[in-house]
Enzyme design. Structure first.
Site, PDB file in Angstrom:
ATOM      1  N   GLY A   1      26.029  11.618 -29.331  1.00  0.00           N
ATOM      2  CA  GLY A   1      25.431  12.187 -28.125  1.00  0.00           C
ATOM      3  C   GLY A   1      25.871  11.424 -26.885  1.00  0.00           C
ATOM      4  N   ALA A   2      26.028  10.111 -27.039  1.00  0.00           N
ATOM      5  CA  ALA A   2      26.427   9.297 -25.890  1.00  0.00           C
ATOM      6  C   ALA A   2      27.817   9.700 -25.401  1.00  0.00           C
ATOM      7  CB  ALA A   2      26.386   7.821 -26.262  1.00  0.00           C
TER       8      ALA A   2
ATOM      9  N   GLY B   1       0.840  -1.201   0.000  1.00  0.00           N
ATOM     10  CA  GLY B   1       0.000   0.000   0.000  1.00  0.00           C
ATOM     11  C   GLY B   1       0.868   1.241   0.000  1.00  0.00           C
ATOM     12  N   GLY B   2       0.296   2.337   0.516  1.00  0.00           N
ATOM     13  CA  GLY B   2       1.022   3.603   0.535  1.00  0.00           C
ATOM     14  C   GLY B   2       2.322   3.519   1.311  1.00  0.00           C
TER      15      GLY B   2
HETATM   16  C1  HXC Z   1      -3.349  -4.078  12.593  1.00  0.00           C
HETATM   17  C2  HXC Z   1      -2.322  -5.977  11.855  1.00  0.00           C
HETATM   18  C3  HXC Z   1      -2.100  -5.389  10.593  1.00  0.00           C
HETATM   19  C4  HXC Z   1      -2.577  -4.071  10.399  1.00  0.00           C
HETATM   20  C5  HXC Z   1      -1.280  -7.355  10.575  1.00  0.00           C
HETATM   21  N1  HXC Z   1      -1.791  -7.196  11.783  1.00  0.00           N
HETATM   22  N2  HXC Z   1      -1.474  -6.263   9.810  1.00  0.00           N
HETATM   23  N3  HXC Z   1      -2.923  -5.320  12.844  1.00  0.00           N
HETATM   24  N4  HXC Z   1      -3.183  -3.458  11.417  1.00  0.00           N
HETATM   25  N5  HXC Z   1      -2.393  -3.449   9.235  1.00  0.00           N
HETATM   26  C6  HXC Z   1      -1.767  -8.134  12.872  1.00  0.00           C
HETATM   27  C7  HXC Z   1      -2.674  -9.348  12.619  1.00  0.00           C
HETATM   28  O1  HXC Z   1      -3.984  -9.063  13.014  1.00  0.00           O
HETATM   29  C8  HXC Z   1      -2.015 -10.414  13.492  1.00  0.00           C
HETATM   30  O2  HXC Z   1      -2.423 -10.188  14.837  1.00  0.00           O
HETATM   31  C9  HXC Z   1      -0.553 -10.056  13.398  1.00  0.00           C
HETATM   32  O3  HXC Z   1      -0.492  -8.707  12.974  1.00  0.00           O
HETATM   33  C10 HXC Z   1       0.187 -10.913  12.401  1.00  0.00           C
HETATM   34  O4  HXC Z   1      -0.562 -10.909  11.204  1.00  0.00           O
HETATM   35  P1  HXC Z   1      -0.916 -12.246  10.403  1.00  0.00           P
HETATM   36  O5  HXC Z   1      -1.981 -11.903   9.468  1.00  0.00           O
HETATM   37  O6  HXC Z   1      -1.164 -13.356  11.375  1.00  0.00           O
HETATM   38  O7  HXC Z   1       0.467 -12.529   9.687  1.00  0.00           O
HETATM   39  P2  HXC Z   1       0.691 -13.127   8.238  1.00  0.00           P
HETATM   40  O8  HXC Z   1      -0.164 -14.330   8.026  1.00  0.00           O
HETATM   41  O9  HXC Z   1       2.156 -13.274   8.108  1.00  0.00           O
HETATM   42  O10 HXC Z   1       0.195 -12.012   7.202  1.00  0.00           O
HETATM   43  C11 HXC Z   1       0.859 -10.758   7.120  1.00  0.00           C
HETATM   44  C12 HXC Z   1       0.019  -9.777   6.296  1.00  0.00           C
HETATM   45  C13 HXC Z   1      -1.442  -9.708   6.842  1.00  0.00           C
HETATM   46  C14 HXC Z   1      -0.007 -10.253   4.847  1.00  0.00           C
HETATM   47  C15 HXC Z   1       0.727  -8.438   6.353  1.00  0.00           C
HETATM   48  O11 HXC Z   1      -1.350  -9.504   8.257  1.00  0.00           O
HETATM   49  C16 HXC Z   1      -2.238  -8.615   6.241  1.00  0.00           C
HETATM   50  O12 HXC Z   1      -2.738  -8.746   5.132  1.00  0.00           O
HETATM   51  N6  HXC Z   1      -2.396  -7.531   7.008  1.00  0.00           N
HETATM   52  C17 HXC Z   1      -3.209  -6.427   6.575  1.00  0.00           C
HETATM   53  C18 HXC Z   1      -2.483  -5.638   5.531  1.00  0.00           C
HETATM   54  C19 HXC Z   1      -3.228  -4.370   5.201  1.00  0.00           C
HETATM   55  O13 HXC Z   1      -4.282  -4.437   4.551  1.00  0.00           O
HETATM   56  N7  HXC Z   1      -2.756  -3.256   5.754  1.00  0.00           N
HETATM   57  C20 HXC Z   1      -3.356  -1.996   5.575  1.00  0.00           C
HETATM   58  C21 HXC Z   1      -2.956  -1.559   4.202  1.00  0.00           C
HETATM   59  S1  HXC Z   1      -3.427   0.071   3.880  1.00  0.00           S
HETATM   60  P3  HXC Z   1      -2.564 -11.385  15.873  1.00  0.00           P
HETATM   61  O14 HXC Z   1      -3.010 -10.720  17.130  1.00  0.00           O
HETATM   62  O15 HXC Z   1      -3.558 -12.313  15.291  1.00  0.00           O
HETATM   63  O16 HXC Z   1      -1.205 -12.004  15.971  1.00  0.00           O
HETATM   64  C22 HXC Z   1      -2.065   0.874   4.243  1.00  0.00           C
HETATM   65  C23 HXC Z   1      -2.190   2.301   3.881  1.00  0.00           C
HETATM   66  C24 HXC Z   1      -0.907   2.999   4.179  1.00  0.00           C
HETATM   67  O17 HXC Z   1      -1.140   0.395   4.714  1.00  0.00           O
HETATM   68  C25 HXC Z   1      -1.108   4.387   3.713  1.00  0.00           C
HETATM   69  C26 HXC Z   1       0.136   5.162   3.760  1.00  0.00           C
HETATM   70  C27 HXC Z   1       0.011   6.386   2.946  1.00  0.00           C
END
Ligand code: HXC
Length: 510
Positions: free
Chosen positions: A404-405, A169-170
């Site tokens: 040019g290069a 993402g971002g």
């Molecule tokens: C809160 C999160 C989290 C998040 C993971 N966790 N991502 N908690 N916010 N963004 C937590 C999970 O709930 C879990 O908690 C622990 O971290 C480990 O995650 P798992 O899913 O068990 O690990 P894994 O299977 O390795 O998968 C990793 C992952 C997945 C692929 C990153 O966690 C995932 O898809 N997370 C969400 C990603 C996402 O959509 N993020 C937001 C994107 S938007 P527990 O307690 O169960 O251990 C964004 C915008 C940024 O980032 C903007 C900037 C400009």
């Protein structure tokens, strides 16, 4: 009193446990080290000064008030690499997936501000699930604060990103604005939108690894500058890189002890260029043979192999190298190689690293693919980058340097300081074949005449002496003495000072 001290120790021990034994085990099972283990490897022993160990998030939505781990998913502070200061942050995937809350972002911002103020590089170890979903816009704002620091720190202190887990993402845009990105093979990925969104929107089916793994970003997209087998290798290589870099834009690069002879001659270089002008040879051999102890730290080794970029040392001092590579596409300049080299030249100039250019270039790559995709603008980037660079610039032409290069690749006209040419150089507006086909179009059906015309053209221009007569080349040198000549040239340029006209900033063709 003892109780209070014990409590501090207990709190510290709890913070060091991160997300607890089970999550640490699962991190290890994925072949990844924890945030703190990584810092132990990155920094000199016992040099880590941690800040904000006890910072906890302030979110009260979705039951978050019941889970407030100390440190909030990122370990921050500073330490040293071979005795030189660096600021670090290391995201802890075992704590809420290393997700970025407002307080997590504030910890990163704090050390970035300190790094800029105190003039030391920032190294970010990224391993995060992205924005902390429970915090919504507070997390978003935190990212914004980090992004702004990335912009402000650019050109002030070196910024290095290591991607050691998810970065999606971002969130990708913070590393994207840093000077170097390194990835760990098979355990890290970067993408703006993940495989599921890609499937929904474009109907493409792709794995996370294919979409944004280390191979993708070092070979196809050029988003990343290097890929390493595992966390340990990646961290060791970042330590090696830091040794080449100055701490900030007000300092010169470090001078390291060296055990190589400045006057070392390399007779084998006299036969490096083959007799047949169309036969390739390996420009890396020249780089290794001139560098102190043969040490070359290559940047973007897996991308646009027709140009080589990286760091060496001469007399213990860092020099950035840009070199055409005749082994790949005859060393031609194209869109990818121009982009790769211009970014490197700009990094060197921003951080006072002198530039060595090694030239064997037949010109720019022709074709609709190049023209439609803007080779004019991309080639201009490299031209512009060289022209605006005020650091010492020394160039060696080994063979072809056409059109040019020729001007792009560190020419005198674009502010090159010293231009050497090997006797094997061919400095001309274009290659003999192309020139003859234009000048003698009427003789094209007569192979004998064309052969004579070509020989005439080659006799006149396929050498360095026409350019040397005009002073466009400062000296024609023996290949075997290249290292000695380069050490002397850069030594002579250590006091270089150049004034450019005042401007707010330039408008490089992006
Ligand atoms: C809160 C999160 C989290 C998040 C993971 N966790 N991502 N908690 N916010 N963004 C937590 C999970 O709930 C879990 O908690 C622990 O971290 C480990 O995650 P798992 O899913 O068990 O690990 P894994 O299977 O390795 O998968 C990793 C992952 C997945 C692929 C990153 O966690 C995932 O898809 N997370 C969400 C990603 C996402 O959509 N993020 C937001 C994107 S938007 P527990 O307690 O169960 O251990 C964004 C915008 C940024 O980032 C903007 C900037 C400009």
């Amino acid at each position: 009193m003892t109780d209070i001290l014990n409590e501090l120790e207990q709190r510290r021990a709890a913070a060091r446990q991160g997300g607890g034994a089970k999550r640490i085990e699962s991190q290890h099972a994925k072949g990844k080290l924890t945030a703190r283990e990584r810092l132990e490897l990155l920094l000199d022993e016992d040099s880590f000064e941690e800040y904000d160990t006890f910072v906890a998030h302030r979110c009260t939505d979705f039951g978050m008030e019941n889970s407030r781990p100390a440190g909030d998913g990122v370990v921050t502070g500073w330490g040293t690499i071979n005795g030189r200061q660096v600021y670090v942050y290391s995201q802890d995937f075992t704590v809420l997936g290393g997700s970025v809350s407002a307080t997590h972002a504030a910890k990163i911002v704090k050390i970035m501000d300190m790094a800029m103020q105190n003039g030391a590089p920032i190294i970010g170890l990224n391993d995060s699930g992205g924005a902390r979903i429970q915090e919504g816009v507070d997390s978003l704002a935190g990212y914004g604060d980090v992004f702004q620091r990335n912009v402000m720190a650019s050109g002030v202190v070196p910024q290095i990103s290591l991607i050691m887990g998810p970065c999606a993402g971002g969130a990708v845009y913070s590393p994207a604005m840093t000077d170097f990105i390194f990835m760990v093979k098979d355990s890290s990925y970067m993408f703006v939108t993940g495989p599921d969104v890609v499937k929904t929107v474009t109907n493409e089916q792709v794995t996370a690894e294919e979409l944004g793994g280390a191979a993708t970003h070092t070979r196809k997209s050029s988003v990343a500058d290097g890929a390493f087998e595992n966390d340990v290798e990646a961290i060791a290589e970042v330590r090696r890189l830091v040794d080449f870099l100055p701490l900030n834009n007000r300092q010169k690069p470090p001078v390291r002890p060296f055990f190589d002879d400045v006057n070392r001659v390399e007779p084998s270089l006299d036969t490096l260029v083959p007799d047949n002008p169309n036969q390739p040879y390996d420009m890396k051999e020249l780089i290794h043979k001139v560098a102190d102890e043969g040490d070359f730290y290559e940047i973007q080794a897996d991308y646009a192999g027709n140009i080589l970029t990286g760091f060496i040392r001469l007399e213990g001092q860092t020099v950035g190298v840009v070199a055409n590579q005749p082994m790949v596409l005859a060393g031609v300049l194209d869109i990818d190689s121009s982009r790769k080299a211009s970014r490197f030249v700009r990094f060197c100039d921003a951080f006072e690293i002198p530039i060595l250019t090694l030239v064997d270039v037949p010109g720019f790559l022709p074709g609709t693919a190049q023209e439609y995709n803007g080779v004019i603008k991309h080639g201009a980037k490299l031209l512009f980058a060289y022209g605006e660079a005020t650091v010492p610039k020394v160039t060696v032409i080994t063979r072809k340097s056409y059109g040019g290069a020729h001007l792009v690749m560190g020419s005198k006209q674009l502010g090159g300081d010293i231009m050497y040419a090997w006797p094997t150089s061919e400095i001309a507006v274009m290659g003999a074949k192309g020139a003859v086909e234009i000048l003698h179009r009427k003789d094209l059906n007569d192979p004998d005449k064309i052969a004579n015309h070509t020989a005439d053209y080659e006799n006149r221009f396929a050498n360095p002496f026409v350019a040397a007569e005009r002073g466009f080349v400062d000296e024609v040198i023996m290949p075997q003495s290249t290292r000695k000549r380069l050490c002397r040239a850069f030594a002579g340029l250590r006091g270089k000072q150049v004034q450019m006209p005042w401007k707010k900033h330039d408008n490089i063709p992006l």
